[in-house]
Write a protein that holds these residues in place. Structure first.
Motif, PDB file in Angstrom:
ATOM      1  N   UNK A 402       0.750  -1.309   0.208  1.00 56.99           N
ATOM      2  CA  UNK A 402       0.358  -0.106   0.122  1.00 56.99           C
ATOM      3  C   UNK A 402       1.337   1.221   0.460  1.00 56.99           C
ATOM      4  N   UNK A 403       0.134   2.252   0.085  1.00 54.87           N
ATOM      5  CA  UNK A 403       1.323   3.849   0.609  1.00 54.87           C
ATOM      6  C   UNK A 403       1.792   3.706   1.481  1.00 54.87           C
ATOM      7  N   UNK A 404       2.150   2.861   2.783  1.00 57.37           N
ATOM      8  CA  UNK A 404       3.219   2.990   3.387  1.00 57.37           C
ATOM      9  C   UNK A 404       4.385   2.705   2.503  1.00 57.37           C
ATOM     10  N   UNK A 405       4.121   1.054   1.976  1.00 60.89           N
ATOM     11  CA  UNK A 405       5.250   0.677   1.274  1.00 60.89           C
ATOM     12  C   UNK A 405       6.158   1.472   0.294  1.00 60.89           C
ATOM     13  N   UNK A 406       5.719   2.300  -0.834  1.00 58.06           N
ATOM     14  CA  UNK A 406       6.036   3.191  -1.248  1.00 58.06           C
ATOM     15  C   UNK A 406       6.409   4.262  -0.940  1.00 58.06           C
ATOM     16  N   UNK A 407       5.977   5.047  -0.037  1.00 57.42           N
ATOM     17  CA  UNK A 407       6.740   5.947   0.890  1.00 57.42           C
ATOM     18  C   UNK A 407       7.950   5.359   1.220  1.00 57.42           C
ATOM     19  N   UNK A 408       8.051   4.189   2.295  1.00 60.46           N
ATOM     20  CA  UNK A 408       8.802   4.208   3.163  1.00 60.46           C
ATOM     21  C   UNK A 408      10.539   4.060   1.840  1.00 60.46           C
ATOM     22  N   UNK A 409       9.473   2.689   0.369  1.00 62.40           N
ATOM     23  CA  UNK A 409      10.695   2.801   0.074  1.00 62.40           C
ATOM     24  C   UNK A 409      11.354   3.846  -0.805  1.00 62.40           C
ATOM     25  N   UNK A 410      10.596   5.102  -0.970  1.00 63.54           N
ATOM     26  CA  UNK A 410      10.876   6.152  -1.520  1.00 63.54           C
ATOM     27  C   UNK A 410      12.306   6.815  -0.087  1.00 63.54           C
ATOM     28  N   UNK A 411      12.100   6.597   0.721  1.00 58.00           N
ATOM     29  CA  UNK A 411      13.126   7.231   1.703  1.00 58.00           C
ATOM     30  C   UNK A 411      14.130   7.014   1.721  1.00 58.00           C
ATOM     31  N   UNK A 412      13.936   4.970   1.954  1.00 56.65           N
ATOM     32  CA  UNK A 412      14.880   4.249   2.663  1.00 56.65           C
ATOM     33  C   UNK A 412      16.031   4.686   1.490  1.00 56.65           C
ATOM     34  N   UNK A 414      16.351   6.659  -1.588  1.00 55.46           N
ATOM     35  CA  UNK A 414      16.461   6.726  -2.325  1.00 55.46           C
ATOM     36  C   UNK A 414      16.877   8.349  -1.539  1.00 55.46           C
ATOM     37  N   UNK A 415      16.126   8.736  -0.177  1.00 61.23           N
ATOM     38  CA  UNK A 415      16.229   9.621   0.870  1.00 61.23           C
ATOM     39  C   UNK A 415      14.956  10.413   0.222  1.00 61.23           C
ATOM     40  N   UNK A 416      14.517   9.976  -0.406  1.00 65.72           N
ATOM     41  CA  UNK A 416      12.780  10.786  -0.620  1.00 65.72           C
ATOM     42  C   UNK A 416      11.649  10.550  -1.294  1.00 65.72           C
ATOM     43  N   UNK A 417      10.142  10.039   0.156  1.00 69.58           N
ATOM     44  CA  UNK A 417       9.207   9.429  -0.649  1.00 69.58           C
ATOM     45  C   UNK A 417       8.435   9.966  -1.380  1.00 69.58           C
TER      46      UNK A 417
END
Length: 932
Positions: A402-412, A414-417
């Motif tokens: 879900x949305x939390x996964x997309x945001x976490x992957x981006x931050x973890x 790429x440093x960008x949610x």
């Protein structure tokens, strides 16, 4: 999917005119679809380095909490493979310093959904979706896992989870082709490369893991400064900041962790790797190491994989499956990891084909594609399909995708949610020239060509029989905290209003509205299912259903697949035991042409001779695969054992049928089945959409309202065949070289799916169903003999079975059945439901209701099950007060009235040379059978 007795029906079908449907409008452009992919967020960082991302979504009173750690298998040094995954188990299933009972019980009690943890090459994560009023508890638990875990870890708990993880490894290794990935990693990556070993690790390294090793692993990697916390759902950023600071702010920074770097290795020359397994056909693999998810080439590689072998209309499908029919299935994938990626091709060679010739043709097809690239139309279809999938995946706030996964992957990584926006932009910028250029750069390098032929497996590396006594480790200090907060006032479930309409031909439309994402889901259910398969021709329905999307009177299989891809739609035909369904998932912007396609597939099947032969061969290959897998072998045997071969439920519930029967099917059999069962007077139409019913009814009427029932009689199912009396015994199916045994226990209950089973199912959560059930806690958590097991009331419209599913390590097969027998005997006599078990079960079921229907797919399934089991529209809203009224005595009485474990039959799939002596020691009759 898919007797001369139906010749008349076939004649009627052939004589009937084709349905003329509306001209499909042009699909919505990808730019319009991309606007539906939006996840607004805010972010902040605590003083201890914890990065926090917050997303607000008020559609349901739930919040997803996800903690992602920047450590995975690639970060494990030599001799410590599997440590990240082992520690994920420790964090997920073991106590913390301030939660001595662990997190599982309170998570269940607060009604958490989607709670789990995973490990992969690049990360470890823990996640749960909880009612808004339980958010404080969830944050307390997650922060205790992060900052207060080590003091609760002792040798016994390490040993328990080591055993569980080793059984998880056995369970995966025990599957057909289950050892291939290990060999591929070792061939693709040089010694010392971070991606050379699998996430699950080696048995030897797991054996050697000491308590102090795991303590140091945690100190080095699980500090807040190496983590990302996402809070998504019914919350705002200001509230999230206050709560996260309250629960996580005191945790000190951990060690500075620099995730392992990794280059992209190139093989010096092609490697041809030959393996063997107990499988029915040869499988071919082609694998390259390529750039990872942060690379500029990532989008081009994803498109290349889809066009080559990922889309239903892919190049390899058209050449090898639909073309010369030398393969029964193909697939291509691009796995994008943090540092590297893997581009892989898989081909299942059709039995009796020349595998060498197929291998050569595969190489030629790949070379041609690399040299010439995709077309603009192939790219457009890939982009639309990808966007459609992403829009659907963003409906839940948490879970596995879900949305939390997309945001976490981006931050973890790429440093960008908001990294997903760059990915979407890159996908939109892909061109035929860019894909060709990227493939020319990466897929012209030497390939790893793996081939698995039928035969005996290579030797298997088991865990040590005994481990040296562990070195003593001093206990660590425990840092107490204030007690965990309670749960606030829960919001009651507000299930979407159910509306109804009726088309002019009598088809009932059952509808609910869901506006979270711009999609529409349609299910046309027919009262058929696997139970409707002809007793003398099992597999007829499966072949008929598979052929619905293989060609209509106006479209070929390729044209159907291409149209789905252009629309971002998915039309699927499948069957449960009691119902047959043709379903549609569509972007609402493309709903009208998608409905045209659905109607054409249902009403105008072509059943062309060439399509029949191709799908027949694929179904025969699937039967052979089912007979080679432990789960397939058990699932084919158990229904026949329980119901007898004459009963409609006494057949493999996969619907694949019997080899001889499928070989004998002809076009008349298939058209006859379609006429008797796939018809308007046997149908219900279920819809969940962001568009109102008033808009949808005319669209459905235009496509289905004039559909008339044929003159032949509608099909009927008879459940009069006597069910064999229960008789306790063991049916052993020999599967040599199996490191695990699959145990399936079953009895037929004196109830149906239309009976009131709320109390029975609540009681069964205590003994059989769920992580906290007694059988799972005993055999998995206490003894470490299994990766997980369960016992469930498997709802069917008519007489319903109770089935235990327990994969266990081979040398514990007999003991595991003995434990199961003892657990059920005690539960049904003097060890009934305790007050604590009652409270946990009731609280969990009541509190999870508001979050259970977060997605349109869940709502659609609820509508369908209500209809199947004769429930009222407000059924789900009536459950909370019913649960709250339950008592331990009522739960015990329901279980003891219905469950009779003394007559359970045990089907065991395993290595008879290893397990038969164990089974004979149980004092039960042991019958050995071949796979059926």
């Amino acid at each position: 999917m898919r007797n001369a007795a139906f010749l008349a029906a076939a004649a009627v079908l052939l004589a009937a005119p084709s349905v003329v449907l509306a001209q499909a409008s042009r699909p919505a452009p990808a730019s319009e679809l991309a606007r539906g992919v939006d996840i607004p967020f805010e972010e902040f960082t605590l003083d201890n380095g914890l990065r926090v991302v917050v997303h607000t979504d008020r559609k349901a009173p739930v919040v997803a909490v996800a903690a992602w750690y920047n450590v995975g298998a690639k970060d494990e040094p030599e001799g410590q493979t599997g440590y990240a995954h082992l520690f994920e188990h420790i964090g997920l299933f073991n106590p913390t310093e301030n939660l001595p009972g662990g997190l599982m019980e309170p998570l269940r009690a607060i009604g958490a959904t989607d709670w789990n943890g995973t490990t992969w090459f690049d990360r470890t994560n823990f996640f749960q979706t909880v009612p808004t009023s339980a958010l404080d508890q969830a944050l307390y638990m997650e922060s205790d896992r992060m900052g207060h875990l080590l003091g609760a870890l002792n040798q016994e708990r390490l040993d328990n989870q080591r055993g569980v993880v080793q059984n998880e490894k056995r369970q995966g290794d025990n599957q057909p082709y289950g050892l291939v990935y290990y060999a591929q990693l070792e061939a693709l990556f040089p010694p010392g490369h971070p991606y050379r070993h699998s996430t699950v690790g080696s048995m030897a390294d797991l054996d050697a893991a000491s308590l102090e090793d795991l303590r140091q692993w945690h100190r080095d990697n699980y500090g807040p400064n190496n983590a990302v916390l996402v809070v998504a759902g019914d919350i705002d950023a200001a509230t999230a900041r206050q709560k996260v600071q309250q629960y996580f702010g005191h945790i000190p920074r951990g060690a500075t962790n620099e995730p392992a770097q990794a280059d992209i290795p190139t093989l010096p020359a092609r490697i041809d790797q030959l393996m063997h397994d107990r499988v029915p056909n040869t499988r071919l693999y082609r694998t390259w190491v390529v750039p990872g998810l942060l690379a500029e080439e990532s989008a081009d590689l994803q498109v290349a994989a889809s066009v080559l072998g990922g889309l239903a209309s892919s190049r390899l499908d058209n050449a090898l499956v639909r073309g010369d029919e030398s393969a029964t299935s193909v697939g291509t994938g691009y796995q994008a990891f943090h540092r590297i990626g893997m581009f892989s091709v898989t081909v299942d060679v059709k039995p009796e084909q020349d595998a060498d010739a197929v291998s050569r043709k595969l190489d030629d097809l790949i070379a041609d594609f690399v040299a010439n690239g995709p077309t603009a139309d192939e790219i457009a279809r890939t982009v639309t399909s990808t966007l459609s999938g992403q829009i659907q995946a963003l409906e839940p706030v948490g879970g596995f995708g879900g949305k939390a996964v997309v945001l976490a992957e981006g931050e973890l990584y790429a440093g960008d949610p908001g990294f997903y926006r760059k990915e979407l932009a890159a996908m939109g910028a892909v061109t035929p020239a860019s894909v060709k250029s990227v493939m020319g750069r990466w897929l012209t390098r030497p390939v790893l060509a793996t081939r698995v032929d039928p035969g005996d497996r290579e030797p298997y590396a088991e865990a040590a029989d005994t481990r040296p006594a562990p070195a003593p480790a001093a206990p660590l200090p425990v840092t107490p905290r204030t007690p965990m907060p309670g749960v606030g006032v829960m919001k009651a479930l507000d299930f979407p209003a159910v509306e109804r309409a009726r088309l002019s031909n009598g088809i009932e439309v059952i509808y609910a509205r869901s506006t979270t994402v711009p999609t529409t889901r349609v299910a046309v259910d027919f009262n058929a299912g696997v139970a409707a398969d002809p007793a003398d021709a099992p597999g007829t329905q499966r072949l008929m259903l598979d052929l619905l999307t293989e060609g209509t009177t106006g479209k070929t299989a390729v044209q159907i697949a291409e149209e789905e891809e252009r629309l971002g739609a998915d039309v699927a035909a499948f069957a449960s035991v009691d119902r047959t369904t043709v379903g549609l998932t569509a972007l609402s912007a493309n709903l009208e042409p998608s409905l045209d396609l659905l109607a054409e597939v249902i009403r105008n099947p072509a059943f062309r001779a060439a399509d029949i032969e191709r799908r027949r061969n694929q179904q025969l290959a699937s039967i052979a695969q089912e007979k080679s897998s432990p789960n397939g072998m058990g699932a084919r045997a158990l229904p026949v054992v329980l119901y007898g071969p004459e009963h409609p439920y006494g057949r493999a519930w996969s619907g694949l049928g019997a080899t001889e029967a499928v070989q004998a099917l002809d076009r008349d059999d298939l058209t006859g089945f379609h006429q008797r069962w796939i018809r308007p007077d046997n149908a219900q139409l279920f819809v969940v959409s962001d568009r109102p019913l008033a808009e949808l009814t005319p669209l459905l009427e235009a496509r289905f309202g004039a559909w008339a029932a044929p003159a032949v009689a509608r099909g009927t199912k008879s459940f009069d065949a006597p069910i064999p009396a229960g008789r306790p015994r063991v049916v052993l199916i020999d599967r040599p070289q199996s490191p695990q045994s699959l145990i399936m226990g079953g009895i037929v209950l004196p109830v149906t799916g239309r009976d009131d089973l709320v109390t029975l199912n609540a009681a069964n959560e205590v003994i059989g169903n769920g992580f906290l059930s007694r059988i799972n806690q005993d055999i998995r958590e206490t003894r470490g003999w299994s990766y997980g097991l369960n016992g469930r009331v498997n709802l069917l419209e008519h007489q319903t079975p109770y089935i235990v599913n327990a994969p266990v390590q081979s040398d514990r097969t007999g003991e595991s059945i003995a434990v199961l027998i003892d657990q059920y005997r005690g539960f049904l006599s003097d060890r009934g439901v305790t007050p604590a078990e009652r409270d946990r079960t009731v609280n969990g079921n009541v509190r999870q209701l508001p979050g259970s229907f977060e997605t349109s797919a869940a709502v659609l399934n609820a509508l369908r099950t209500n209809a199947l089991y004769g429930r009222p529209d407000n059924y789900w809203e009536t459950l909370a007060p019913r649960y709250e009224a339950l008592t331990p005595a009522a739960m015990d009485a329901s279980a003891r009235q219905v469950l009779d474990s003394t007559n359970m039959v045990w089907v065991v799939v395993g290595d008879a040379a290893v397990v038969r002596p164990q089974l004979e020691s149980l004092g039960l009759e042991v019958e050995v059978r071949a796979a059926q």
